[in-house]
Structures are given as structure tokens and as C-alpha cells.
Design a protein around this motif. Structure first.
Motif, PDB file in Angstrom:
ATOM      1  N   ILE A 149       0.853  -1.188   0.000  1.00 22.93           N
ATOM      2  CA  ILE A 149       0.000   0.000   0.000  1.00 22.93           C
ATOM      3  C   ILE A 149       0.888   1.237   0.000  1.00 22.93           C
ATOM      4  O   ILE A 149       1.708   1.427   0.906  1.00 22.93           O
ATOM      5  CB  ILE A 149      -0.927   0.029   1.231  1.00 22.93           C
ATOM      6  N   ALA A 150       0.750   2.072  -1.003  1.00 20.82           N
ATOM      7  CA  ALA A 150       1.559   3.285  -1.082  1.00 20.82           C
ATOM      8  C   ALA A 150       1.147   4.262   0.018  1.00 20.82           C
ATOM      9  O   ALA A 150      -0.028   4.371   0.369  1.00 20.82           O
ATOM     10  CB  ALA A 150       1.394   3.935  -2.451  1.00 20.82           C
ATOM     11  N   HIS A 151       2.134   4.966   0.558  1.00 23.36           N
ATOM     12  CA  HIS A 151       1.865   6.018   1.542  1.00 23.36           C
ATOM     13  C   HIS A 151       3.007   7.016   1.484  1.00 23.36           C
ATOM     14  O   HIS A 151       4.094   6.712   0.986  1.00 23.36           O
ATOM     15  CB  HIS A 151       1.702   5.440   2.950  1.00 23.36           C
ATOM     16  N   ASP A 152       2.768   8.217   1.995  1.00 23.24           N
ATOM     17  CA  ASP A 152       3.737   9.291   1.788  1.00 23.24           C
ATOM     18  C   ASP A 152       4.725   9.471   2.941  1.00 23.24           C
ATOM     19  O   ASP A 152       5.531  10.401   2.937  1.00 23.24           O
ATOM     20  CB  ASP A 152       3.027  10.616   1.489  1.00 23.24           C
ATOM     21  N   GLY A 153       4.662   8.580   3.934  1.00 22.04           N
ATOM     22  CA  GLY A 153       5.614   8.655   5.040  1.00 22.04           C
ATOM     23  C   GLY A 153       5.170   9.504   6.204  1.00 22.04           C
ATOM     24  O   GLY A 153       5.824   9.501   7.254  1.00 22.04           O
ATOM     25  N   SER A 154       4.064  10.243   6.059  1.00 18.70           N
ATOM     26  CA  SER A 154       3.550  11.026   7.183  1.00 18.70           C
ATOM     27  C   SER A 154       2.631  10.151   8.027  1.00 18.70           C
ATOM     28  O   SER A 154       2.009   9.211   7.529  1.00 18.70           O
ATOM     29  CB  SER A 154       2.793  12.259   6.684  1.00 18.70           C
ATOM     30  N   ILE A 155       2.532  10.471   9.317  1.00 17.83           N
ATOM     31  CA  ILE A 155       1.695   9.669  10.208  1.00 17.83           C
ATOM     32  C   ILE A 155       0.923  10.593  11.159  1.00 17.83           C
ATOM     33  O   ILE A 155       1.516  11.397  11.892  1.00 17.83           O
ATOM     34  CB  ILE A 155       2.531   8.633  10.999  1.00 17.83           C
ATOM     35  N   ALA A 156      -0.381  10.488  11.103  1.00 21.09           N
ATOM     36  CA  ALA A 156      -1.262  11.225  12.007  1.00 21.09           C
ATOM     37  C   ALA A 156      -2.013  10.228  12.874  1.00 21.09           C
ATOM     38  O   ALA A 156      -2.134   9.050  12.533  1.00 21.09           O
ATOM     39  CB  ALA A 156      -2.246  12.082  11.209  1.00 21.09           C
ATOM     40  N   ILE A 157      -2.510  10.697  14.009  1.00 20.19           N
ATOM     41  CA  ILE A 157      -3.345   9.869  14.869  1.00 20.19           C
ATOM     42  C   ILE A 157      -4.684  10.562  15.045  1.00 20.19           C
ATOM     43  O   ILE A 157      -4.770  11.788  15.057  1.00 20.19           O
ATOM     44  CB  ILE A 157      -2.682   9.592  16.233  1.00 20.19           C
ATOM     45  N   MET A 158      -5.741   9.749  15.171  1.00 22.79           N
ATOM     46  CA  MET A 158      -7.079  10.301  15.348  1.00 22.79           C
ATOM     47  C   MET A 158      -7.855   9.433  16.311  1.00 22.79           C
ATOM     48  O   MET A 158      -7.778   8.195  16.261  1.00 22.79           O
ATOM     49  CB  MET A 158      -7.819  10.359  14.007  1.00 22.79           C
ATOM     50  N   GLY A 159      -8.586  10.068  17.217  1.00 16.98           N
ATOM     51  CA  GLY A 159      -9.432   9.320  18.132  1.00 16.98           C
ATOM     52  C   GLY A 159     -10.583  10.165  18.638  1.00 16.98           C
ATOM     53  O   GLY A 159     -10.453  11.385  18.780  1.00 16.98           O
ATOM     54  N   ASP A 160     -11.703   9.514  18.899  1.00 16.76           N
ATOM     55  CA  ASP A 160     -12.834  10.191  19.519  1.00 16.76           C
ATOM     56  C   ASP A 160     -13.019   9.647  20.925  1.00 16.76           C
ATOM     57  O   ASP A 160     -12.797   8.458  21.185  1.00 16.76           O
ATOM     58  CB  ASP A 160     -14.112   9.997  18.704  1.00 16.76           C
ATOM     59  N   SER A 161     -13.381  10.510  21.855  1.00 13.94           N
ATOM     60  CA  SER A 161     -13.667  10.111  23.237  1.00 13.94           C
ATOM     61  C   SER A 161     -12.470   9.382  23.850  1.00 13.94           C
ATOM     62  O   SER A 161     -11.386   9.957  23.957  1.00 13.94           O
ATOM     63  CB  SER A 161     -14.939   9.264  23.263  1.00 13.94           C
ATOM     64  N   ALA A 162     -12.623   8.109  24.220  1.00 10.44           N
ATOM     65  CA  ALA A 162     -11.490   7.356  24.769  1.00 10.44           C
ATOM     66  C   ALA A 162     -10.364   7.225  23.755  1.00 10.44           C
ATOM     67  O   ALA A 162      -9.184   7.159  24.124  1.00 10.44           O
ATOM     68  CB  ALA A 162     -11.946   5.977  25.230  1.00 10.44           C
ATOM     69  N   GLY A 163     -10.708   7.196  22.468  1.00  8.49           N
ATOM     70  CA  GLY A 163      -9.666   7.201  21.440  1.00  8.49           C
ATOM     71  C   GLY A 163      -8.856   8.485  21.478  1.00  8.49           C
ATOM     72  O   GLY A 163      -7.653   8.496  21.204  1.00  8.49           O
ATOM     73  N   GLY A 164      -9.520   9.591  21.839  1.00  6.15           N
ATOM     74  CA  GLY A 164      -8.804  10.850  22.027  1.00  6.15           C
ATOM     75  C   GLY A 164      -7.884  10.791  23.235  1.00  6.15           C
ATOM     76  O   GLY A 164      -6.800  11.374  23.229  1.00  6.15           O
ATOM     77  N   ALA A 165      -8.329  10.084  24.283  1.00  2.10           N
ATOM     78  CA  ALA A 165      -7.455   9.881  25.448  1.00  2.10           C
ATOM     79  C   ALA A 165      -6.208   9.109  25.052  1.00  2.10           C
ATOM     80  O   ALA A 165      -5.095   9.422  25.497  1.00  2.10           O
ATOM     81  CB  ALA A 165      -8.218   9.130  26.539  1.00  2.10           C
ATOM     82  N   ILE A 166      -6.381   8.104  24.203  1.00  2.00           N
ATOM     83  CA  ILE A 166      -5.236   7.321  23.740  1.00  2.00           C
ATOM     84  C   ILE A 166      -4.284   8.200  22.926  1.00  2.00           C
ATOM     85  O   ILE A 166      -3.068   8.188  23.128  1.00  2.00           O
ATOM     86  CB  ILE A 166      -5.707   6.111  22.927  1.00  2.00           C
ATOM     87  N   CYS A 167      -4.842   8.978  21.998  1.00  2.00           N
ATOM     88  CA  CYS A 167      -4.002   9.868  21.184  1.00  2.00           C
ATOM     89  C   CYS A 167      -3.187  10.816  22.059  1.00  2.00           C
ATOM     90  O   CYS A 167      -1.965  10.950  21.885  1.00  2.00           O
ATOM     91  CB  CYS A 167      -4.865  10.682  20.230  1.00  2.00           C
ATOM     92  N   THR A 168      -3.855  11.487  22.983  1.00  2.00           N
ATOM     93  CA  THR A 168      -3.168  12.484  23.795  1.00  2.00           C
ATOM     94  C   THR A 168      -2.179  11.840  24.764  1.00  2.00           C
ATOM     95  O   THR A 168      -1.165  12.449  25.117  1.00  2.00           O
ATOM     96  CB  THR A 168      -4.172  13.359  24.552  1.00  2.00           C
ATOM     97  N   THR A 169      -2.441  10.612  25.175  1.00  2.00           N
ATOM     98  CA  THR A 169      -1.479   9.885  26.003  1.00  2.00           C
ATOM     99  C   THR A 169      -0.231   9.543  25.197  1.00  2.00           C
ATOM    100  O   THR A 169       0.902   9.678  25.684  1.00  2.00           O
ATOM    101  CB  THR A 169      -2.112   8.603  26.570  1.00  2.00           C
TER     102      THR A 169
END
Length: 316
Positions: A149-169
Motif C-alpha cells: 500500500i503506497a503512503h507518503d511517510g507522514s503519520i497522524a493519529i485520530m481518536g474520539d472520546s477514549a480514542g482521544g485519550a489514547i491519542c493524547t497519552t
């Protein structure tokens, strides 16, 4: 200040509040099975499921030999696209790749990105910090599931609610683990304060789907005996962690009728005070979990996806 909910949600909330009142009158107690089943019912309100060129279930191999499942989406697997690690919500107890499939599809479609949605371990069977460990491994080794799978080398994270807690942790953890790289962070009504000390927890804590008592119960199941006292719970809360100017560029969505509204706004303010790059989008009449109610609030959901697209694909 209590939020004023959109009329689009009146019928849904009336039915939900009646069900909550009936359960209380019957003395029905929260159980993992019950809360998981109730969240899964929201799948009936997410009928927009864009077709994506590539969708496949893959897995990370963990150090202990077990497999960590993930679903990979790409709207164009031959084109180098940005990658988003998607950590679903659900109070650290509920939610799944399957429930969030419409969200992952819409994200990949609208923002033209590769999405990796992670099936991290849930409490109470796997309390804190098991889910964090899973998501951190997936973030560090995200390329392990992108073969072909082609990708450009950048990496972002996304989460809602508890997923946001995981991202910010994970954003906090990057300061002590140089293997963690996060280019951008997308937080949708994030949970960032396990002490439940923000005013909106009380003012919006009844009548808007997510109730204060249920949030407290979620956290009790999540932490179990992992953290012994209130000070340790506070240290685990991303809102009270270290903020610095080098934090990943962040987009935060808050909802006016959400018990977690004020802590999300406080996180934005703390990033601004630290000199970090942050954008804030507030949807005044929305409730917690509005992204799982797309059939009822399609315009607000589309606004959210379009804002994510602009943020994710902005130059610089």
C-alpha cells in the motif's frame, strides 16, 4: 453552563432518556456486556458507508507473540497518501473496528488518506495500560501492516472520546520514547481528564446520552487496581501532562452538549499557552458520540470530515 441541544436530536434523546430512566427504576446495573451492546446499537444510525478501493484485515505481531488486529483502508493503494492511525472510542470498554467501520471509510474517502483502525484491548478484561501499549506498538510499527500500500511517510493519529485519550497519552509518551513519531493529531470530543473535574461533567452530565455516572463507572473499570490513588489518576490524565511547543499540530472538535466539552477546550487552551499549533472546531448543539449518529446529524458529521480533510492535507 448546560448546552442547548439541536432539535435534530430531540427524538433520539427522548427515547434514550426513557430507556435510561426505565433501567434505573428496575435497578439494572451497568455491565460490560450491557454497555457494549448499547453502543453497538448505534450502528443502525450509520448507513453511509462509502466504497473504498482497498480494505483488508491485517495484524501486528506483538513482542509476546500475540496478534493485534487492525483494518487497513486506502482509497487508492497505488498513490502515496498520508496515513491516519484511527483509535476508536467507547470509554476504554466498548467499541470495535466493526462498529467504527463507517467512520474509517468516510475518513479515508473524504480526506483521501490511508486509515489503520486498531482493535486494541479493552477493559475490564484488559485494564489500563493494556490498550495504551497496543496502540503505541501500532503507532511505532504502523508500516508493518502497509505492505503493498503506497503512503507518503507522514503519520497522524485520530481518536474520539477514549480514542482521544489514547491519542493524547501517546503524544505525552513521545517525550520519553523517541521511537514515537506523530506528525498530526485529530481529537474528536476527547477524554483528557480522568479526574472528571471540569464543570461540564456536571452541567451536561444528564440527558445528553453520555451520563456522568456512566463516565465514572467506565473509569473505574478501566483503571481497576492499576492506579492506587487520585494523584496517579491525575498523572495519567493528558490534560495535566506536559505541554510544549513541539507537540504535533492538533485539531480538536468539541460538542456543546457533551460532558467532556470543557476538558477538550482546556486542552486547546493549554496547547495555545505552550505555543503549540492547534485548531479548534466547536459544534454547539451536538452531543457526545455525534459521529456515531450520522443519519441524524449528517451535516455536522460531514462538516467534521471536511475539516479533517483540510487539516490533514494542509501544506506545512
Amino acid at each position: 453552563m448546560r448546552g442547548i441541544v439541536s432539535p435534530k436530536l430531540d427524538d433520539f434523546l427522548a427515547a434514550t432518556n426513557k430507556a435510561i430512566a426505565d433501567a434505573k427504576a428496575q435497578g439494572i446495573q451497568y455491565t460490560p456486556t450491557q454497555v457494549r451492546a448499547n453502543l453497538d446499537k448505534l450502528a443502525a444510525l450509520m448507513n453511509v458507508k462509502p466504497s473504498i478501493d482497498f480494505i483488508e484485515d491485517r495484524a501486528f505481531t506483538m513482542a509476546d507473540g500475540r496478534s493485534l488486529q487492525a483494518r487497513v483502508y486506502s482509497p487508492n493503494p497505488t498513490k502515496p497518501l498520508p496515513v491516519v492511525m484511527h483509535f476508536h472510542g467507547g470509554g476504554h470498554m466498548c467499541g470495535s473496528v466493526a462498529l467504527y467501520d463507517p467512520v474509517s471509510r468516510q475518513l479515508a474517502h473524504t480526506a483521501q488518506c490511508v486509515v489503520i483502525c486498531v482493535e486494541y484491548r479493552l477493559a475490564p478484561e484488559h485494564p489500563y495500560p493494556a490498550g495504551i501499549h497496543d496502540c503505541q506498538h501500532a503507532l511505532i510499527h504502523y508500516q508493518d501492516v502497509l505492505s503493498g500500500i503506497a503512503h507518503d511517510g507522514s503519520i497522524a493519529i485520530m481518536g474520539d472520546s477514549a480514542g482521544g485519550a489514547i491519542c493524547t497519552t501517546l503524544t505525552m509518551n513521545r517525550l520519553k520514547n523517541p521511537a514515537i513519531r506523530i506528525d498530526k493529531q485529530i481529537l474528536i470530543y476527547p477524554s483528557v481528564d480522568y479526574t472528571m473535574s471540569s464543570a461540564s461533567v456536571s452541567s451536561n452530565g444528564q440527558g445528553f446520552l453520555l451520563e456522568q455516572a456512566r463516565v465514572r463507572w467506565y473509569f473505574q473499570q478501566y483503571f481497576r487496581h492499576a492506579l492506587a490513588n487520585e494523584e496517579e489518576v491525575k498523572r495519567a490524565s493528558p490534560l495535566f501532562g506536559a505541554f510544549d511547543a513541539d507537540m504535533p499540530a492538533t485539531l480538536v472538535f468539541t460538542a456543546g452538549c457533551d460532558p467532556l466539552r470543557d476538558e477538550g477546550i482546556a486542552y486547546v487552551n493549554a496547547m495555545q499557552d505552550a505555543g503549540a499549533s492547534v485548531e479548534h472546531c466547536h459544534l454547539d448543539g451536538m452531543i457526545h458520540a455525534y459521529m456515531l449518529l450520522q443519519d441524524l446529524v449528517s451535516e455536522e458529521c460531514q462538516t467534521t470530515y471536511q475539516r479533517i480533510d483540510r487539516f490533514l492535507n494542509a501544506e506545512g
